[in-house]
Design a protein around this motif. Sequence first.
Motif, PDB file in Angstrom:
ATOM      1  N   ALA A  80       0.828  -1.203   0.000  1.00  0.00           N
ATOM      2  CA  ALA A  80       0.000   0.000   0.000  1.00  0.00           C
ATOM      3  C   ALA A  80       0.866   1.259   0.000  1.00  0.00           C
ATOM      4  O   ALA A  80       0.565   2.242  -0.684  1.00  0.00           O
ATOM      5  CB  ALA A  80      -0.921  -0.008   1.219  1.00  0.00           C
ATOM      6  N   ARG A  81       1.962   1.212   0.740  1.00  0.00           N
ATOM      7  CA  ARG A  81       2.869   2.362   0.815  1.00  0.00           C
ATOM      8  C   ARG A  81       3.550   2.595  -0.537  1.00  0.00           C
ATOM      9  O   ARG A  81       3.691   3.727  -0.997  1.00  0.00           O
ATOM     10  CB  ARG A  81       3.915   2.103   1.892  1.00  0.00           C
ATOM     11  CG  ARG A  81       4.817   3.280   2.209  1.00  0.00           C
ATOM     12  CD  ARG A  81       5.663   2.950   3.425  1.00  0.00           C
ATOM     13  NE  ARG A  81       6.638   3.983   3.686  1.00  0.00           N
ATOM     14  CZ  ARG A  81       7.907   3.765   3.976  1.00  0.00           C
ATOM     15  NH1 ARG A  81       8.355   2.518   4.049  1.00  0.00           N
ATOM     16  NH2 ARG A  81       8.737   4.751   4.223  1.00  0.00           N
ATOM     17  N   ALA A  82       3.966   1.506  -1.189  1.00  0.00           N
ATOM     18  CA  ALA A  82       4.614   1.639  -2.496  1.00  0.00           C
ATOM     19  C   ALA A  82       3.658   2.233  -3.523  1.00  0.00           C
ATOM     20  O   ALA A  82       4.037   3.126  -4.301  1.00  0.00           O
ATOM     21  CB  ALA A  82       5.128   0.279  -2.963  1.00  0.00           C
ATOM     22  N   ILE A  83       2.401   1.740  -3.546  1.00  0.00           N
ATOM     23  CA  ILE A  83       1.418   2.271  -4.486  1.00  0.00           C
ATOM     24  C   ILE A  83       1.099   3.730  -4.173  1.00  0.00           C
ATOM     25  O   ILE A  83       0.973   4.563  -5.082  1.00  0.00           O
ATOM     26  CB  ILE A  83       0.131   1.419  -4.457  1.00  0.00           C
ATOM     27  CG1 ILE A  83       0.417   0.020  -5.038  1.00  0.00           C
ATOM     28  CG2 ILE A  83      -0.982   2.092  -5.230  1.00  0.00           C
ATOM     29  CD1 ILE A  83       0.812   0.026  -6.494  1.00  0.00           C
ATOM     30  N   ALA A  84       0.978   4.059  -2.888  1.00  0.00           N
ATOM     31  CA  ALA A  84       0.663   5.432  -2.507  1.00  0.00           C
ATOM     32  C   ALA A  84       1.758   6.402  -2.939  1.00  0.00           C
ATOM     33  O   ALA A  84       1.496   7.567  -3.238  1.00  0.00           O
ATOM     34  CB  ALA A  84       0.456   5.512  -0.988  1.00  0.00           C
ATOM     35  N   ARG A  85       2.996   5.905  -2.982  1.00  0.00           N
ATOM     36  CA  ARG A  85       4.126   6.772  -3.322  1.00  0.00           C
ATOM     37  C   ARG A  85       4.576   6.626  -4.779  1.00  0.00           C
ATOM     38  O   ARG A  85       5.625   7.145  -5.145  1.00  0.00           O
ATOM     39  CB  ARG A  85       5.323   6.453  -2.411  1.00  0.00           C
ATOM     40  CG  ARG A  85       5.161   6.928  -0.982  1.00  0.00           C
ATOM     41  CD  ARG A  85       6.503   6.853  -0.264  1.00  0.00           C
ATOM     42  NE  ARG A  85       6.391   7.297   1.119  1.00  0.00           N
ATOM     43  CZ  ARG A  85       7.438   7.404   1.956  1.00  0.00           C
ATOM     44  NH1 ARG A  85       8.652   7.078   1.531  1.00  0.00           N
ATOM     45  NH2 ARG A  85       7.268   7.812   3.184  1.00  0.00           N
ATOM     46  N   ARG A  86       3.799   5.957  -5.603  1.00  0.00           N
ATOM     47  CA  ARG A  86       4.317   5.693  -6.940  1.00  0.00           C
ATOM     48  C   ARG A  86       4.467   6.965  -7.766  1.00  0.00           C
ATOM     49  O   ARG A  86       5.386   7.059  -8.595  1.00  0.00           O
ATOM     50  CB  ARG A  86       3.457   4.662  -7.662  1.00  0.00           C
ATOM     51  CG  ARG A  86       2.083   5.094  -8.091  1.00  0.00           C
ATOM     52  CD  ARG A  86       1.388   3.930  -8.791  1.00  0.00           C
ATOM     53  NE  ARG A  86       0.040   4.290  -9.236  1.00  0.00           N
ATOM     54  CZ  ARG A  86      -0.781   3.456  -9.846  1.00  0.00           C
ATOM     55  NH1 ARG A  86      -0.391   2.208 -10.074  1.00  0.00           N
ATOM     56  NH2 ARG A  86      -1.976   3.834 -10.235  1.00  0.00           N
ATOM     57  N   GLY A  87       3.593   7.952  -7.561  1.00  0.00           N
ATOM     58  CA  GLY A  87       3.743   9.220  -8.277  1.00  0.00           C
ATOM     59  C   GLY A  87       5.040   9.931  -7.896  1.00  0.00           C
ATOM     60  O   GLY A  87       5.858  10.261  -8.773  1.00  0.00           O
ATOM     61  N   PRO A  88       5.271  10.190  -6.591  1.00  0.00           N
ATOM     62  CA  PRO A  88       6.546  10.802  -6.190  1.00  0.00           C
ATOM     63  C   PRO A  88       7.754   9.942  -6.556  1.00  0.00           C
ATOM     64  O   PRO A  88       8.817  10.474  -6.879  1.00  0.00           O
ATOM     65  CB  PRO A  88       6.397  10.944  -4.669  1.00  0.00           C
ATOM     66  CG  PRO A  88       4.924  11.012  -4.431  1.00  0.00           C
ATOM     67  CD  PRO A  88       4.323  10.121  -5.465  1.00  0.00           C
ATOM     68  N   THR A  89       7.595   8.603  -6.480  1.00  0.00           N
ATOM     69  CA  THR A  89       8.709   7.729  -6.859  1.00  0.00           C
ATOM     70  C   THR A  89       9.051   7.908  -8.334  1.00  0.00           C
ATOM     71  O   THR A  89      10.230   8.028  -8.710  1.00  0.00           O
ATOM     72  CB  THR A  89       8.351   6.256  -6.584  1.00  0.00           C
ATOM     73  OG1 THR A  89       8.229   6.064  -5.176  1.00  0.00           O
ATOM     74  CG2 THR A  89       9.430   5.325  -7.128  1.00  0.00           C
ATOM     75  N   LEU A  90       8.034   7.940  -9.194  1.00  0.00           N
ATOM     76  CA  LEU A  90       8.263   8.163 -10.613  1.00  0.00           C
ATOM     77  C   LEU A  90       8.946   9.512 -10.837  1.00  0.00           C
ATOM     78  O   LEU A  90       9.859   9.641 -11.666  1.00  0.00           O
ATOM     79  CB  LEU A  90       6.945   8.098 -11.379  1.00  0.00           C
ATOM     80  CG  LEU A  90       7.016   8.353 -12.890  1.00  0.00           C
ATOM     81  CD1 LEU A  90       7.931   7.338 -13.573  1.00  0.00           C
ATOM     82  CD2 LEU A  90       5.622   8.314 -13.505  1.00  0.00           C
TER      83      LEU A  90
END
Length: 432
Positions: free
Chosen positions: A12-22
């Motif tokens: 859930a944390r990875a999906i929530a941060r996928r925009g900033p990660t990208l």
Amino acid sequence: MATIPASSPADARAIARRGPTLFLLTCAYFFSYMDRQILAILQEDIRAELLLSDTQLGLLAGFAFAIFYATLGLPVARLADRGNRVNIIAIALALWSAMTAVCGLAQNFVQLLLARIGVGIGEAGSSPPSHSIIADLYPPEKRAGAMGIYSLGVVLGAAGGTMIGGTLAHFFGWRVAMFAVGVPGILLAIIIKLFVVEPRRGLSDPSHAPAAHGAMPGFADGFRSLFASRAAVHLVMGVTITSLIGYGHTAFGPSFLIRTIGLDKLQIASIVAPVGAVCGTLSAVLGGWLANRAAERWGLHSQAWLVLVMKGVGLPLSFLFFASSDPWIAIPIYWLSLLLINSYLGPTFALIQGLAPLRMRALWAAVTLLVINLIGLGLGPTMIGVISDALKPAYGDAEALRLAMLTFAAATPWALFHYWRAGVWLKRGAAA
């Protein structure tokens, strides 16, 4: 297409941060390309100070850099398919940024060559793990858009290197420019290490996709599996030939504008590069968006044909740009061509990642980048330098470079053929 649900707090944390990660991965790619391509805007000054030929400049921008960048990508990808990809990216970013700053200390060709090799060694650790992370964070039908955003690092990095490097070199010299673009990357490496979450492999793949388990595949498995896919082979060929042309043109683009068109570094940095960055950004984002829409309506194979159409329409504009001598005619044509020709990276890498087995995504990316960079980055700038030097006795400094650039543009239909064939095989595979 149904995706695997976030089954744990970490998911859930990875999906929530996928925009900033990208965003952060795109920033790392930006620094990668800026540090790689800043040499282009500085090379006329470097040529004058260190008394270099076009062939030597081509080697610095191309083969000497690419041989280490490309070959080291394979062991890095192997490590990325096994371990923590975020750590690899952060370490690599810090290394190549430091070596870019060291370029500013070079006193001769050999010293600059060794520093550029250091940049290539560091940059080998960026793209394969980044591709793998993005593929895990975005489902197949959204990957082209995500990869399109990631590919902005190419457009904005090249433009950023030109704008920042050209402006600083104009006022303070090329050595200060090298330091200025190198040091901030070390700070970004720390941010990536602290913020980016390592996603579970296969997190966003369809629920019916095979799980990533069993023995870790080796290098031979990666090569064998990729080259067993006819669609993947044509995609790799298409992007490699396109990159050969693009890397050659990018490496000598500022020199062409200075020698042949008659602009200076500050004009390129303050006028040509900023508008070019906007046009290239629109091309990459629009290309990714159109690829997503095309996939939803006609299937994934249409993404390869979209690249074919956009680059095919842009080809005559490239010819007109390199044939022009009046900057008021040449530069607008160049900007218009950028709206079309930079659309290929997102769809291409998204398709390759979609074809790759889960535990070979970073490895497939590395194999692709190995071919692209040994042939495209390694030979592109070097061949233009050799052609330009060979033609100088007959045509002079300015026209020899023009003919070298036109010769490379003429290879574009070869790349377009492979994108057409890739679409054919992708369509057959989907129907099977």
